[in-house]
Scaffold this active site. Structure first.
Site, PDB file in Angstrom:
ATOM      1  N   GLU A  65     -12.410   6.896  24.594  1.00 32.69           N
ATOM      2  CA  GLU A  65     -13.058   5.735  23.962  1.00 32.69           C
ATOM      3  C   GLU A  65     -12.424   4.465  24.508  1.00 32.69           C
ATOM      4  OE1 GLU A  65     -13.821   5.649  19.747  1.00 32.69           O
ATOM      5  OE2 GLU A  65     -14.290   3.497  19.835  1.00 32.69           O
ATOM      6  N   GLU A  90      -7.029   0.597  24.298  1.00 31.41           N
ATOM      7  CA  GLU A  90      -7.231  -0.664  23.575  1.00 31.41           C
ATOM      8  C   GLU A  90      -6.016  -1.565  23.806  1.00 31.41           C
ATOM      9  OE1 GLU A  90      -9.823  -2.193  21.492  1.00 31.41           O
ATOM     10  OE2 GLU A  90      -8.288  -3.661  22.032  1.00 31.41           O
ATOM     11  N   ASP A 139     -16.645  -6.472  24.252  1.00 28.10           N
ATOM     12  CA  ASP A 139     -16.640  -7.922  23.978  1.00 28.10           C
ATOM     13  C   ASP A 139     -17.885  -8.576  24.571  1.00 28.10           C
ATOM     14  OD1 ASP A 139     -13.737  -8.791  22.923  1.00 28.10           O
ATOM     15  OD2 ASP A 139     -13.594  -7.071  24.256  1.00 28.10           O
ATOM     16  N   LYS A 143     -20.981 -16.839  26.129  1.00 22.63           N
ATOM     17  CA  LYS A 143     -21.188 -18.079  26.889  1.00 22.63           C
ATOM     18  C   LYS A 143     -21.455 -17.735  28.352  1.00 22.63           C
ATOM     19  CE  LYS A 143     -18.306 -21.123  24.162  1.00 22.63           C
ATOM     20  NZ  LYS A 143     -16.957 -21.656  24.043  1.00 22.63           N
ATOM     21  N   TYR A 215     -17.216  -3.664  14.095  1.00 19.87           N
ATOM     22  CA  TYR A 215     -17.989  -4.698  14.789  1.00 19.87           C
ATOM     23  C   TYR A 215     -19.490  -4.487  14.550  1.00 19.87           C
ATOM     24  CZ  TYR A 215     -19.706  -7.727  18.468  1.00 19.87           C
ATOM     25  OH  TYR A 215     -20.368  -8.713  19.146  1.00 19.87           O
TER      26      TYR A 215
END
Ligand code: SAM
Length: 234
Positions: A65, A90, A139, A143, A215
């Site tokens: 993962e 992570e 993530d 922008k 999330y």
């Protein structure tokens, strides 16, 4: 005039493509200062549950993962699938602390943790060493100027294609429409993966053994559409 303009655009997009390759794809590595207990977990438990990618432990299945965040999905899959060794990658320390804490309190034996960028690890794994991989809500970098930081790109697909076994499944989810589109485009150009879609609305459907992440719950609460993809290594 037209010709000159077109040539210039091609050159710029090629440069962008190269520079996107190894940019940092995550936000912060640290939140609050760890408590004494948390610092002890990092100091003492992390080395015990760290993974040596060049010498993976024997397991019936090995899963990965990428970016497990708070570890909801990683822990739940590990509890349900004791036959599978699950490597969690992570760089965010608070997430790693949560997972280490659960491993210790529940005595979970089938999780290994890599507290860093997954791309370092993928390069060290032997070819064909993984049976399944998950990238859940990477993530978003919404922008425009940050989009080149997005993790799922042609470089990552190349690294994953090398380490996934034939027929291995790669699951990806996102709540960002234009990220979903660029992901699909990257997969379309990579012959070592096929999109396992069973119909036009397949991307709306969570796989049967899905575990909702933190999330994802926030995205649902905010009313954002979620995209679920399953790809097979050919
Ligand atoms: C938006 S969060 C989602 C976390 C979790 N999967 C969830 O759905 O709740 C994305 C996570 O990916 C991690 N991440 C980003 N780039 C990474 C990389 N190159 N290697 C490993 N993890 C990464 C980040 O630190 C972050 O925790």
């Amino acid at each position: 005039m037209m010709r000159v303009k077109r040539v210039t655009r091609v050159v710029i997009s090629d440069v962008d493509k190269e520079s996107e390759q190894e940019l940092r794809s995550y936000g912060r590595r640290r939140g609050r200062k760890p408590s004494a207990r948390q610092a002890a977990l990092l100091r003492e438990a992390l080395p015990r549950f760290a993974v040596d990618p060049a010498a993976l432990p024997e397991a019936a299945q090995t899963w990965l993962e990428i970016g497990f965040g708070g570890g909801e999905h990683l822990l739940s899959q590990a509890r349900r699938n004791p036959h599978a060794l699950i490597i969690g990658c992570e760089p965010y320390e608070d997430g790693v602390i949560k997972v280490l804490s659960a491993i210790e309190s529940e005595g979970l034996k089938n999780i290994r943790v890599h507290m860093s960028d997954v791309r370092d690890m993928l390069r060290q794994l032997a070819p064909g060493s993984l049976d399944r991989a998950f990238i859940l809500f990477p993530d978003p970098w919404p922008k425009r100027k940050h989009r080149k930081r997005r993790l799922v790109n042609s470089l990552l697909l190349d690294l994953l294609a090398r380490v996934l076994k034939p027929n291995a499944e790669l699951r990806i989810a996102t709540d960002i429409g234009d990220y979903a589109r660029t992901m699909l485009e990257a997969f379309r150009q990579e012959p070592r993966f096929v999109w396992r879609a069973e119909g036009p609305g397949d991307w709306r459907v969570q796989p049967a053994d899905w575990v909702e992440t933190k999330y994802e719950a926030k995205a649902a609460e905010a009313g954002r559409r979620r995209y679920y993809f399953r790809f097979l290594r050919t």
